[in-house]
Design a protein around this motif. Structure first.
Motif, short mmCIF file in Angstrom:
data_model
loop_
_atom_site.label_atom_id
_atom_site.label_comp_id
_atom_site.label_asym_id
_atom_site.label_seq_id
_atom_site.Cartn_x
_atom_site.Cartn_y
_atom_site.Cartn_z
N GLY A 103 0.80 -1.22 0.00
CA GLY A 103 0.00 0.00 0.00
C GLY A 103 0.83 1.27 0.00
N LEU A 104 1.97 1.25 -0.70
CA LEU A 104 2.91 2.36 -0.65
C LEU A 104 2.98 3.14 -1.96
N ILE A 105 2.03 2.94 -2.86
CA ILE A 105 1.98 3.71 -4.10
C ILE A 105 0.79 4.66 -4.04
N ASP A 106 1.05 5.95 -4.19
CA ASP A 106 0.01 6.96 -4.11
C ASP A 106 -0.50 7.38 -5.48
N GLU A 107 0.36 7.23 -6.49
CA GLU A 107 0.01 7.69 -7.83
C GLU A 107 0.73 6.81 -8.85
N SER B 258 5.81 -7.73 -16.25
CA SER B 258 4.75 -6.74 -16.34
C SER B 258 4.95 -5.69 -15.25
N VAL B 259 4.08 -4.69 -15.20
CA VAL B 259 4.28 -3.54 -14.33
C VAL B 259 4.35 -3.91 -12.87
N PHE B 260 3.39 -4.72 -12.41
CA PHE B 260 3.33 -5.14 -11.01
C PHE B 260 3.35 -6.66 -10.94
N GLU B 261 4.28 -7.20 -10.17
CA GLU B 261 4.37 -8.65 -10.01
C GLU B 261 4.47 -8.98 -8.52
N ILE B 262 3.51 -9.77 -8.03
CA ILE B 262 3.46 -10.16 -6.62
C ILE B 262 3.35 -11.68 -6.55
N ALA B 263 4.28 -12.32 -5.86
CA ALA B 263 4.18 -13.76 -5.67
C ALA B 263 2.92 -14.08 -4.88
N GLU B 264 2.22 -15.12 -5.27
CA GLU B 264 0.93 -15.43 -4.64
C GLU B 264 1.09 -15.67 -3.14
N LYS B 265 2.19 -16.26 -2.73
CA LYS B 265 2.41 -16.53 -1.31
C LYS B 265 2.58 -15.25 -0.49
N ARG C 197 1.00 -12.26 -1.34
CA ARG C 197 -0.10 -11.34 -1.63
C ARG C 197 -0.89 -11.00 -0.37
N LYS C 198 -1.14 -9.69 -0.17
CA LYS C 198 -1.89 -9.21 0.99
C LYS C 198 -3.28 -8.70 0.62
N LEU C 199 -3.60 -8.64 -0.65
CA LEU C 199 -4.87 -8.09 -1.10
C LEU C 199 -5.24 -8.70 -2.45
#
Length: 236
Positions: A176-180, A197-204, A206-208
């Motif tokens: 949650g650290l991106i404002d814009e 790609s622009v945003f990559e989050i490992a499933e393990k 992931r918080k949201l």
């Protein structure tokens, strides 16, 4: 008042959301499109920009190996501020100390390295010798919230430009650290399954499920590039 800088993520992407421009070849028309990134960066006018270790070594330090100062004494894990007077900053997230620094200046900006306390004393001794500032943000893994708060407190950085890669962008988004978010949508397609790609989050990790944005502006700039500006509104 926020304890951390306002974070703007700026990325150029293909129509299919891919971000690694070097995969798009050397055609003059492609090179002309990718120039829009630096033009947008300059137009926004950031005092400080931050990237992950992989992006820094690929695009800026050119895979220089880490340097270790021989005979280094034990160094305590206090943040090292080589200067607070720099007009601009180039910041690298390098928790495991894999970047090789020969100078404290990158593209005219003072270098700040974000480390963990697990790095070797001899590496810290070299950074001090060449004048690279460093801050600690965790024992073995980087705590991004802590890092951002230190950047604001120690260096007076109020606004920060986040410029990739995909995993670092994903880590910021996940916390949650991106404002814009500013996206330069280039009129080309990548099509490679393996391209980041622009945003990559490992499933393990992931918080949201998703982050929602509100479109603030949209304009067509040179060479049919579309500049989209979004504000973050909610995490769901």
């Amino acid at each position: 008042m926020s304890k951390r800088p306002y974070v703007i993520c700026l990325m150029m992407t293909s129509l299919d959301g891919k971000i690694l421009g070097e995969k798009w070849g050397k055609d003059d028309r492609v090179q002309l499109l990718t120039k829009s990134f630096e033009e947008a960066h300059d137009a926004i006018g950031m005092k400080a920009w931050i990237v992950g270790r992989a992006t820094m070594e690929k695009d800026f330090t050119k895979f220089a190996r880490p340097v270790y100062k021989e005979g280094a004494l034990q160094i305590n894990r206090a943040d090292f501020i080589a200067t607070r007077e720099a007009k601009s900053f180039a910041i690298a997230i390098d928790g495991n100390a894999k970047l090789g620094w020969e100078s404290s200046i990158m593209l005219g900006d003072h270098v700040i390295s974000i480390l963990t306390e697990a790095v070797e004393d001899s590496y810290l001794a070299h950074l001090q010798e060449v004048g690279v500032s460093y801050i600690f943000a965790g024992a073995t893994t980087v705590n991004l919230q802590m890092a951002l708060e230190k950047l604001k407190t120690l260096f007076g950085i109020e606004t920060l430009m986040l410029e990739g890669g995909g995993r670092i962008n994903g880590s910021f988004l996940n916390e949650g650290l991106i404002d814009e978010f500013n996206q330069l949508l280039l009129p080309l397609a990548d099509g490679r399954v393996e391209t980041s790609s622009v945003f990559e989050i490992a499933e393990k990790d992931r918080k949201l499920d998703a982050t929602l944005f509100k479109l603030e502006s949209m304009k067509q700039i040179e060479n049919d590039v579309i500049w989209l500006k979004y504000k973050t509104i909610e995490r769901v």
